[in-house]
Scaffold this motif. Structure first.
Motif, PDB file in Angstrom:
ATOM      1  N   GLY A 173       0.858  -1.181   0.000  1.00 27.88           N
ATOM      2  CA  GLY A 173       0.000   0.000   0.000  1.00 27.88           C
ATOM      3  C   GLY A 173       0.892   1.227   0.000  1.00 27.88           C
ATOM      4  O   GLY A 173       2.004   1.181   0.537  1.00 27.88           O
ATOM      5  N   ASP A 174       0.419   2.338  -0.570  1.00 28.29           N
ATOM      6  CA  ASP A 174       1.268   3.520  -0.766  1.00 28.29           C
ATOM      7  C   ASP A 174       0.383   4.772  -0.789  1.00 28.29           C
ATOM      8  O   ASP A 174      -0.617   4.814  -1.525  1.00 28.29           O
ATOM      9  N   SER A 175       0.755   5.774  -0.001  1.00 26.94           N
ATOM     10  CA  SER A 175      -0.024   7.018   0.010  1.00 26.94           C
ATOM     11  C   SER A 175       0.853   8.168   0.496  1.00 26.94           C
ATOM     12  O   SER A 175       1.818   7.948   1.230  1.00 26.94           O
ATOM     13  N   GLY A 180       3.210   8.165 -11.217  1.00 25.12           N
ATOM     14  CA  GLY A 180       2.455   7.130 -10.527  1.00 25.12           C
ATOM     15  C   GLY A 180       2.811   5.773 -11.121  1.00 25.12           C
ATOM     16  O   GLY A 180       3.566   5.673 -12.088  1.00 25.12           O
ATOM     17  N   HIS A 181       2.237   4.714 -10.526  1.00 25.58           N
ATOM     18  CA  HIS A 181       2.689   3.357 -10.859  1.00 25.58           C
ATOM     19  C   HIS A 181       1.637   2.328 -10.478  1.00 25.58           C
ATOM     20  O   HIS A 181       0.865   2.536  -9.543  1.00 25.58           O
ATOM     21  N   GLY A 182       1.689   1.193 -11.155  1.00 26.38           N
ATOM     22  CA  GLY A 182       0.955   0.043 -10.657  1.00 26.38           C
ATOM     23  C   GLY A 182       1.549  -0.382  -9.324  1.00 26.38           C
ATOM     24  O   GLY A 182       2.693  -0.050  -9.000  1.00 26.38           O
ATOM     25  N   LEU A 209       6.101  -2.790  -4.863  1.00 26.15           N
ATOM     26  CA  LEU A 209       5.689  -1.393  -4.661  1.00 26.15           C
ATOM     27  C   LEU A 209       5.500  -0.706  -6.011  1.00 26.15           C
ATOM     28  O   LEU A 209       4.571   0.089  -6.174  1.00 26.15           O
ATOM     29  N   HIS A 210       6.399  -1.002  -6.940  1.00 28.26           N
ATOM     30  CA  HIS A 210       6.309  -0.393  -8.273  1.00 28.26           C
ATOM     31  C   HIS A 210       6.145  -1.481  -9.317  1.00 28.26           C
ATOM     32  O   HIS A 210       7.055  -2.275  -9.547  1.00 28.26           O
ATOM     33  N   GLU A 211       4.993  -1.516  -9.927  1.00 21.53           N
ATOM     34  CA  GLU A 211       4.692  -2.455 -11.003  1.00 21.53           C
ATOM     35  C   GLU A 211       4.332  -1.638 -12.241  1.00 21.53           C
ATOM     36  O   GLU A 211       4.031  -0.455 -12.135  1.00 21.53           O
ATOM     37  N   LEU A 256      -3.690   0.957  -8.940  1.00 17.39           N
ATOM     38  CA  LEU A 256      -2.723   1.970  -9.386  1.00 17.39           C
ATOM     39  C   LEU A 256      -2.506   3.000  -8.279  1.00 17.39           C
ATOM     40  O   LEU A 256      -3.462   3.408  -7.607  1.00 17.39           O
ATOM     41  N   ALA A 257      -1.243   3.403  -8.103  1.00 20.09           N
ATOM     42  CA  ALA A 257      -0.912   4.491  -7.176  1.00 20.09           C
ATOM     43  C   ALA A 257      -0.721   5.756  -8.008  1.00 20.09           C
ATOM     44  O   ALA A 257       0.139   5.798  -8.889  1.00 20.09           O
ATOM     45  N   ILE A 258      -1.545   6.747  -7.730  1.00 22.79           N
ATOM     46  CA  ILE A 258      -1.520   8.004  -8.491  1.00 22.79           C
ATOM     47  C   ILE A 258      -0.922   9.074  -7.593  1.00 22.79           C
ATOM     48  O   ILE A 258      -1.383   9.256  -6.458  1.00 22.79           O
ATOM     49  N   GLU A 259       0.113   9.760  -8.088  1.00 22.47           N
ATOM     50  CA  GLU A 259       0.829  10.690  -7.208  1.00 22.47           C
ATOM     51  C   GLU A 259       1.314  11.953  -7.903  1.00 22.47           C
ATOM     52  O   GLU A 259       2.478  12.065  -8.258  1.00 22.47           O
ATOM     53  N   PRO A 260       0.416  12.933  -8.090  1.00 20.04           N
ATOM     54  CA  PRO A 260       0.854  14.198  -8.657  1.00 20.04           C
ATOM     55  C   PRO A 260       1.887  14.910  -7.784  1.00 20.04           C
ATOM     56  O   PRO A 260       1.744  14.942  -6.556  1.00 20.04           O
ATOM     57  N   PHE A 305       0.689  14.599  -3.465  1.00 19.74           N
ATOM     58  CA  PHE A 305      -0.389  13.818  -2.843  1.00 19.74           C
ATOM     59  C   PHE A 305      -0.460  12.483  -3.568  1.00 19.74           C
ATOM     60  O   PHE A 305      -0.266  12.430  -4.791  1.00 19.74           O
ATOM     61  N   GLU A 306      -0.772  11.425  -2.834  1.00 19.96           N
ATOM     62  CA  GLU A 306      -0.838  10.093  -3.459  1.00 19.96           C
ATOM     63  C   GLU A 306      -1.925   9.246  -2.807  1.00 19.96           C
ATOM     64  O   GLU A 306      -2.088   9.252  -1.592  1.00 19.96           O
ATOM     65  N   HIS A 307      -2.647   8.523  -3.665  1.00 15.28           N
ATOM     66  CA  HIS A 307      -3.549   7.479  -3.194  1.00 15.28           C
ATOM     67  C   HIS A 307      -3.318   6.209  -3.997  1.00 15.28           C
ATOM     68  O   HIS A 307      -2.876   6.266  -5.156  1.00 15.28           O
TER      69      HIS A 307
HETATM   70 CO    CO Z   1       4.108   5.736  -5.005  1.00 16.99          CO
END
Ligand code: CO
Ligand code: MF3
Length: 262
Positions: free
Chosen positions: A114-116, A177-179, A184-186, A208-212, A241-243
């Protein structure tokens, strides 16, 4: 992480593990953001996060992370202050009134990550600074809104870019951002910019982890001598920010959102 690699689709049981991991991330991150006050050191935040990880019996996704043969990431938390964009290493730096601070955190449970991340003001900040935080958070929300089965990958970054640039800000291009899942990074790599309606279609079961990352000034980045901390070349402020989001049948399911969180 190469372009064009297949994007993993998670099974039901994998999704349950990811829900658990991301819930831990959201809860700990919420505790951390409440500790942000003038005078606290970035290392104290990391120590708290490390204790929370131990108490919950989960694992850090960041500590020991070794993406390109550089020094392994030495902490469980990334703490990036003001012109630091991402990957700030916790240290003896005390947070000061009017700083902004990005807290970026990840854990794994049963092998799933998980990543945020959230950027918060330290004490009171001026209206211009608050606006950077609001716009970056809004850019993430608009990006999340596009995450419906059948939409295409580039719609995500397009939404971020439109929102950020409409205020004269710039989006960072060298990070994305990344899968996320067993690693952690796919795949895929998810830039925070681009034309709409390009790339693979989003499908139910993708996570997907989206992180502007949005800069007040220019988009260019440099990395400090510690080989991790990324800062803006022009010294301008940057927000992040990331979710982590599951693309579900009913649309985006934000796995790192809980009551009171960003
Ligand atoms: Co991330
Ligand atoms: N959320 C960040 C990312 O997705 C944090 C990774 S930093 C590291 O890239 F510690 F894991 F290296």
């Amino acid at each position: 992480m190469a372009f064009g690699e297949r994007i993993p689709i998670k099974t039901r049981s994998e999704i349950e593990k990811m829900r658990t991991a991301n819930l831990h991330v959201a809860e700990i991150l919420l505790e951390l953001r409440e500790m942000v006050k003038p005078g606290i050191t970035t290392r104290e935040l990391d120590r708290y996060a490390e204790k929370a990880i131990a108490e919950r019996g989960v694992e850090s996704s960041f500590k020991g992370y070794d993406p390109h043969g550089l020094p392994k990431y030495p902490a469980v938390l990334c703490v990036s202050v003001n012109d630091e964009i991402v990957h700030g290493i916790p240290a003896d730096r005390e947070l000061e009134e009017e700083d902004i601070v990005s807290l970026d955190f990840g854990v794994s449970v049963d092998g799933f990550h998980g990543d945020s991340a959230v950027t918060v003001p330290v004490g009171e900040v001026d209206a211009d600074t608050q606006k950077l935080l609001d716009v970056t958070s809004d850019a993430l929300s608009l990006a999340i809104d596009t995450m419906v089965p059948g939409k295409r990958l580039s719609d995500i970054g397009h939404a971020v870019q439109e929102r950020a640039e409409s205020e004269g800000y710039s989006v960072v291009r060298v990070f994305a951002g990344h899968g996320i899942g067993r690693k952690l990074h796919e795949p895929p790599w998810i830039p925070n910019y681009g034309a709409p309606n390009r790339g693979p279609r989003l499908m139910q079961g993708m996570v997907l982890a989206i992180e502007p990352m949005v800069n007040v000034g220019r988009a260019e980045v440099k990395v400090l001598d510690d080989e991790w901390t990324a800062v803006t070349v022009d010294g301008s402020l940057s927000a992040h920010f990331e979710h982590t989001i599951l693309v579900s049948e009913d649309g985006p399911d934000v796995l790192t959102r809980i009551e009171g969180s960003h």
